[in-house]
Scaffold this active site. Structure first.
Site, short mmCIF file in Angstrom:
data_model
loop_
_atom_site.label_atom_id
_atom_site.label_comp_id
_atom_site.label_asym_id
_atom_site.label_seq_id
_atom_site.Cartn_x
_atom_site.Cartn_y
_atom_site.Cartn_z
N HIS A 116 24.66 28.90 11.51
CA HIS A 116 25.42 27.67 11.33
C HIS A 116 26.28 27.82 10.09
O HIS A 116 25.78 28.05 8.99
CB HIS A 116 24.50 26.46 11.20
CG HIS A 116 25.23 25.16 11.13
ND1 HIS A 116 25.54 24.40 12.25
CD2 HIS A 116 25.76 24.48 10.07
CE1 HIS A 116 26.20 23.33 11.89
NE2 HIS A 116 26.36 23.35 10.57
N CYS A 117 27.59 27.67 10.25
CA CYS A 117 28.53 27.80 9.14
C CYS A 117 28.82 26.42 8.57
O CYS A 117 29.38 25.56 9.26
CB CYS A 117 29.83 28.47 9.61
SG CYS A 117 31.09 28.58 8.33
N PHE A 118 28.44 26.19 7.32
CA PHE A 118 28.64 24.89 6.70
C PHE A 118 30.10 24.64 6.35
O PHE A 118 30.54 23.49 6.29
CB PHE A 118 27.76 24.77 5.45
CG PHE A 118 26.30 24.70 5.76
CD1 PHE A 118 25.73 23.51 6.19
CD2 PHE A 118 25.49 25.82 5.64
CE1 PHE A 118 24.38 23.43 6.49
CE2 PHE A 118 24.15 25.75 5.93
CZ PHE A 118 23.58 24.55 6.35
N GLY A 147 31.38 23.51 9.61
CA GLY A 147 30.62 22.39 10.12
C GLY A 147 30.09 22.57 11.52
O GLY A 147 29.69 21.59 12.17
#
Length: 277
Positions: free
Chosen positions: A120-122, A125
């Protein structure tokens, strides 16, 4: 558990804002301070060096932003799976094991079953997986290149405007702590201190993105995801490394290197879905 999810959701909202703010500041510094100061020509309002470096910077940052948008526009979700909308603490391990076994993973932040989920890439998002891995890799490539380019011009700007010599390799290592001390003593202008801070921001982001890029290309070539590697799952490669790279980058991969356009068609996505079923 609730507090941890709250922190992750907060990070999921702050990270994109941080990236867009840093991009805006970088754009302003380049066109209003760095390029005019370094390549200023008294005999002409605009010279060839200014145009060349301005065009180079625009090419890099527009590709970085373009692939950033494409990563968000094409979310990696598996519509074939009717996974649970929420994971309770009692079923987390079983759900993860089930979807990892079938090449899928349930993301608690996205609340979706992700096909070929990597992580999951913050900053974007959303999750990186089957449909946006190619855009994420190119986003990392151009972001790291842009940061390196800005770092070089930032050093040149400090040399031209403030006569800071970088001939000694230790200068860069001691630049930040000395600048902090001199700034609070009133001996360093605010703009100079801000540029020094941005140098280290670009260095940190550039190295992080370069590391992500190398890691992702290696995993893609092996036909494996970071999620599977972290869980210790041994995955049989779908085919040769050329085939694995082609599944992610598409046949028109050369076009994807210079333009943030879609190079993986829907048919390839559908074929990839069948392979993971």
């Amino acid at each position: 558990m609730y507090l941890k999810m709250l922190k992750l959701r907060l990070l999921n909202a702050i990270a994109p804002a941080y990236f867009l703010t840093a991009t805006t500041v970088t754009f302003a510094l380049q066109f209003y301070f760095f390029i005019p100061a370094i390549f200023e020509n008294p005999d002409a309002r605009i010279n060839s060096s200014t145009l060349l470096h301005g065009a180079a910077f625009l090419f890099l940052i527009l590709n970085a932003l373009g692939n950033y948008v494409m990563t968000i526009r094409f979310p990696a979700a598996s519509v074939q799976d009717a996974g649970p909308l929420l994971c309770s603490p009692l079923c987390t391990d079983r759900v993860d094991a089930h979807y990892l076994l079938n090449g899928r993973h349930f993301c608690k932040l996205c609340k979706k079953v992700i096909l070929r989920r990597d992580h999951h890439c913050f900053f974007t998002g959303n999750c990186i997986g089957n449909r946006n891995m190619r855009y994420f890799i190119m986003f990392c490539v151009y972001t790291s290149t842009t940061c390196l380019y800005c770092l070089v011009l930032g050093v040149a700007y400090l040399t031209v405007e403030y006569s800071i010599s970088f001939e000694n390799p230790l200068t860069f290592l001691t630049l930040l702590p000395l600048s902090v001390g001199y700034f609070f003593l009133g001996a360093v202008p605010g703009l100079q201190f801000f540029v020094v801070l941005m140098l280290y921001v670009w260095l940190g982001i550039g190295l992080t993105c370069a590391g992500f890029c190398c890691q992702q290309i290696l995993l893609v070539a092996r036909g494996q995801t970071w999620c599977q590697l972290r869980k210790g799952q041994v995955v049989q490669t779908r085919g040769p490394w050329r085939s694995n790279l082609s599944d992610v980058f598409g046949r028109q991969w050369v076009l994807g290197l210079i333009l943030p356009v879609q190079t993986v068609g829907r048919l390839q996505d559908h074929a990839a879905d069948k392979k993971d079923s």
